[in-house]
Design an enzyme around this catalytic site. Structure first.
Site, short mmCIF file in Angstrom:
data_model
loop_
_atom_site.label_atom_id
_atom_site.label_comp_id
_atom_site.label_asym_id
_atom_site.label_seq_id
_atom_site.Cartn_x
_atom_site.Cartn_y
_atom_site.Cartn_z
N GLU A 183 39.45 24.66 61.99
CA GLU A 183 38.67 23.43 62.09
C GLU A 183 37.29 23.60 61.47
O GLU A 183 36.43 24.29 62.02
CB GLU A 183 38.52 23.00 63.55
CG GLU A 183 37.76 21.68 63.68
CD GLU A 183 37.62 21.22 65.10
OE1 GLU A 183 37.23 20.06 65.30
OE2 GLU A 183 37.90 22.00 66.03
N GLU A 282 39.46 13.75 70.51
CA GLU A 282 38.39 14.66 70.91
C GLU A 282 37.03 13.98 70.79
O GLU A 282 36.24 14.25 69.89
CB GLU A 282 38.43 15.95 70.10
CG GLU A 282 37.65 17.05 70.81
CD GLU A 282 37.41 18.27 69.95
OE1 GLU A 282 37.41 19.36 70.51
OE2 GLU A 282 37.20 18.12 68.73
#
Length: 306
Positions: A183, A282
């Site tokens: 990420e 998220e």
């Protein structure tokens, strides 16, 4: 690592792979209030005003609303008994497990870019422990962030160190059918992994089906923009998406990102290629209490209506 805080048997892994290979082939609860086109994964705490603090009650509420996946960054830190309890209820509800974060998988204190044996050992031990967690909670994906820059070294050398470490991590995960998703983040300029093209390059260098991209749309809007263009450019290495509007890192429709168009692109291309993605929610809630949770659900209904 500055950010907010895989399958019990081979049969379970095979089932997970089958689901992943069928574009948009997931089912919602027959009684679910919403039938979403994409597989949105909520997280614990997102609906606690409506469902209460118990994680099982929260899972039931998620499924009732049509959110048929879960992600939990801190899953590795939960007691084994709680992990098993969560997995059992998710199986009963027909929910799929999204990402959790590999504990000490790479951060400012043990950056993989430095190439130091002690840092790599910490990362590899985290991968080994993550395999056991993944088996208990029927997970396939786990988040890895390489950590900070090692400013004393040339960028090419740092990149080589990261690729070498990730190859060794992939060797641990691949026999189990598990995938670490890298990420790129926007939390601080000190973080080594910043853009989707950089992450694409690293994944190609690792050259393993167990090392792919986690494309967090919030972070990438901040770092590079041109969301659909960059998703298209790095598509072959993307295995997971996360959501959050900018500014604010809250639900879709609260910022500048046209999530309806982004979701449509991902859905249409996935369907044409017989693929399926979990879309991790998220982000925070823009409003407090039950009112905020209702607004969040409404935002997803609106953004999924394409």
């Amino acid at each position: 690592m500055l950010r907010r805080n895989f399958v019990k048997s081979s049969l379970g892994l095979a089932g997970a792979a089958l689901v992943a290979g069928e574009a948009n082939a997931f089912s919602t609860s027959p009684m679910a209030k919403n039938k979403f086109k994409l597989k949105y994964a909520s997280h614990f705490g997102m609906f606690q005003n409506s469902a209460g603090k118990d994680v099982i009650d929260q899972l039931k509420f998620m499924a009732d609303q049509g959110f048929m996946a879960l992600e939990d960054n801190g899953m590795m830190g939960r007691p084994v008994e709680e992990q098993e309890r969560i997995a059992k209820e998710m199986t009963r509800l027909g929910m799929e497990m999204g990402v959790f974060v590999v504990d000490k998988g790479g951060n400012g204190a043990n950056t993989l870019a430095a190439g130091k044996k002690e840092y790599i050992d910490i990362f590899l031990n985290g991968c080994k422990k993550a395999v056991e967690t993944a088996k208990r909670v029927n997970a396939k994906w786990m988040t890895v962030v390489p950590g900070d820059f090692e400013r004393k070294l040339p960028i090419g050398v740092q990149t080589g160190h990261v690729i070498d470490a990730l190859r060794r991590g992939a060797e641990i995960l691949e026999p189990h059918g598990l995938v670490m998703v890298l990420e790129p983040l926007s939390d601080t300029p000190n973080l080594f992994l910043r853009t989707s093209d950089q992450t694409y390059e690293i994944c190609r260098g690792v050259n393993s089906k167990s090392c792919k991209i986690l494309y967090d749309i919030y972070h990438m809007q901040k770092n590079e923009g041109r969301i659909i263009h960059n998703i298209e450019a790095t598509w072959s290495e993307i295995d997971y998406f996360q959501i959050g509007d900018e500014p604010g890192r809250n639900e879709p429709t609260t910022g500048e990102i046209n999530y309806k168009n982004v979701f449509k692109y991902i859905y249409d291309r996935s369907k044409s290629e017989n693929k399926s993605f979990i879309m991790g929610m998220e982000h925070g809630n823009s409003k407090k209490g039950k009112e905020g949770e209702e607004a969040l659900i409404k935002a997803y209904v609106e953004s999924d209506n394409f």
